[in-house]
Design an enzyme around this catalytic site. Structure first.
Site, PDB file in Angstrom:
ATOM      1  CE  LYS A  93      65.541  52.188  13.140  1.00 34.89           C
ATOM      2  NZ  LYS A  93      64.716  50.976  13.213  1.00 34.89           N
TER       3      LYS A  93
HETATM    4  P1  OMP Z   1      55.021  50.184  15.376  1.00 37.70           P
HETATM    5  O1  OMP Z   1      55.099  51.446  16.163  1.00 37.70           O
HETATM    6  O2  OMP Z   1      54.667  48.993  16.192  1.00 37.70           O
HETATM    7  O3  OMP Z   1      54.170  50.332  14.139  1.00 37.70           O
HETATM    8  O4  OMP Z   1      56.519  49.864  14.891  1.00 37.70           O
HETATM    9  C1  OMP Z   1      57.325  50.777  14.201  1.00 37.70           C
HETATM   10  C2  OMP Z   1      58.532  50.096  13.578  1.00 37.70           C
HETATM   11  O5  OMP Z   1      59.235  51.052  12.772  1.00 37.70           O
HETATM   12  C3  OMP Z   1      59.555  49.575  14.573  1.00 37.70           C
HETATM   13  O6  OMP Z   1      60.192  48.432  13.998  1.00 37.70           O
HETATM   14  C4  OMP Z   1      60.561  50.695  14.692  1.00 37.70           C
HETATM   15  O7  OMP Z   1      61.855  50.244  15.039  1.00 37.70           O
HETATM   16  C5  OMP Z   1      60.552  51.275  13.276  1.00 37.70           C
HETATM   17  N1  OMP Z   1      60.856  52.726  13.162  1.00 37.70           N
HETATM   18  C6  OMP Z   1      60.153  53.645  13.906  1.00 37.70           C
HETATM   19  O8  OMP Z   1      59.223  53.314  14.643  1.00 37.70           O
HETATM   20  N2  OMP Z   1      60.476  54.970  13.816  1.00 37.70           N
HETATM   21  C7  OMP Z   1      61.451  55.440  12.983  1.00 37.70           C
HETATM   22  O9  OMP Z   1      61.657  56.639  12.899  1.00 37.70           O
HETATM   23  C8  OMP Z   1      62.169  54.514  12.210  1.00 37.70           C
HETATM   24  C9  OMP Z   1      61.829  53.177  12.251  1.00 37.70           C
HETATM   25  C10 OMP Z   1      62.429  52.318  11.235  1.00 37.70           C
HETATM   26  O10 OMP Z   1      63.537  52.627  10.787  1.00 37.70           O
HETATM   27  O11 OMP Z   1      61.794  51.402  10.727  1.00 37.70           O
END
Ligand code: OMP
Length: 270
Positions: A93
């Site tokens: 990010k």
């Molecule tokens: P889980 O919720 O465990 O599946 O993880 C989600 C992953 O996606 C994490 O690494 C977050 O930092 C990332 N993420 C989001 O959850 N929401 C977003 O809107 C954007 C991201 C990202 O940019 O990957």
């Protein structure tokens, strides 16, 4: 193999799940927690058991930076384990003034050798340009995120009547002169996704939020497939990598991944 070729090959094969290696020493199976190389061993097993069926891996740098030198070492050694033909996203990010972004872009693409990165658009075009100049990489710009705080800025209405996140998509389409851009769109926003599906057609779309955050894989996959669009990756981190806290974690992760792939297959064949 070029980054974009790795990604499109898997997407064409109907593989859309991106596994997030958000590997946290406090959540990996207990027998690995006190092992110096615990995170690396955890990642190695997950990669070995899922590399054929996955679309991509996403490595969120926070989980590695947190561990200091040891974490960076685990990240570098994890990158060494990645199969040549699998697309890997550096979830960092990033976005800063131009000369700083040049350093970030070098770090992500030339030091760590990621195929892709996540970027904040808040500082505008010049803050992202150093990343865009890597023509063979894919840059995912945050548009509408999966969290509740997406209301604070991303859903502010502009004078044009559009939401800020819609303007981010608009700009990403305009900036995509090298076909190396995508956006991040939270899977927790299925209604907005349907509304934007036409606007998204020239971009790759990374959708986190399935699994632990409650987003629906079926909603996402049916929205894209109904529009004849295969350029989407659904990230799942916790719900795949921590599905089993025993020594069988890697085979459970593989089982879970296969179940997600099967759900997509049903939608494709419907
Ligand atoms: P889980 O919720 O465990 O599946 O993880 C989600 C992953 O996606 C994490 O690494 C977050 O930092 C990332 N993420 C989001 O959850 N929401 C977003 O809107 C954007 C991201 C990202 O940019 O990957």
């Amino acid at each position: 193999m070029k980054s974009v070729e790795k990604l499109t090959k898997r997407l064409e094969e109907g593989k859309h799940i991106c596994i997030g290696l958000d590997s946290d020493r406090n959540k990996i199976p207990e027998y690995l927690r006190n092992d110096e190389d615990g995170i690396l061993k955890f990642n190695r097993n997950i990669i070995e058991s899922t590399k054929e069926d996955v679309c991509a891996y996403k490595i969120n740098l926070a989980f590695y930076e947190k561990e200091g030198k040891k974490g960076i070492d685990a990240l570098e050694r994890t990158m060494d384990l990645m199969p040549e033909d699998v697309f890997v996203i550096g979830d960092a990010k990033r976005g800063d003034i131009g000369n700083t972004s040049e350093m970030y872009a070098y770090s992500i693409f030339e030091h760590f050798l990621f195929d892709s990165v996540t970027l904040h658009p808040y500082m505008g075009y010049d803050s992202l340009l150093p990343f865009f100049e890597y023509e063979d990489k894919i840059n995912f710009i945050l548009a509408l995120t999966s969290n509740a705080g997406s209301l604070d800025f991303e859903k502010l209405k502009l004078d044009s009547g559009k939401y800020l996140y819609q303007e981010v998509i608009n700009k990403a389409v305009q900036w995509n002169t090298k076909n190396n851009l995508g956006v991040v769109f939270g899977a927790t926003n299925p209604i907005e996704l349907k509304e934007e599906i036409d606007a998204l057609k020239s971009l790759f779309v990374l959708l986190p939020g399935v699994g632990a955050q409650g987003g629906s894989l079926e909603d996402v996959a049916s929205t894209f497939y109904s529009a004849g669009n295969k350029k989407f990756l659904v990230n799942v981190s916790r719900a795949i990598i921590y599905s089993d806290s025993t020594e069988n974690f890697a085979s459970s992760a593989s089982e879970n991944l296969k179940n997600y792939n099967q759900k997509i297959k049903i939608i494709v064949n419907a």
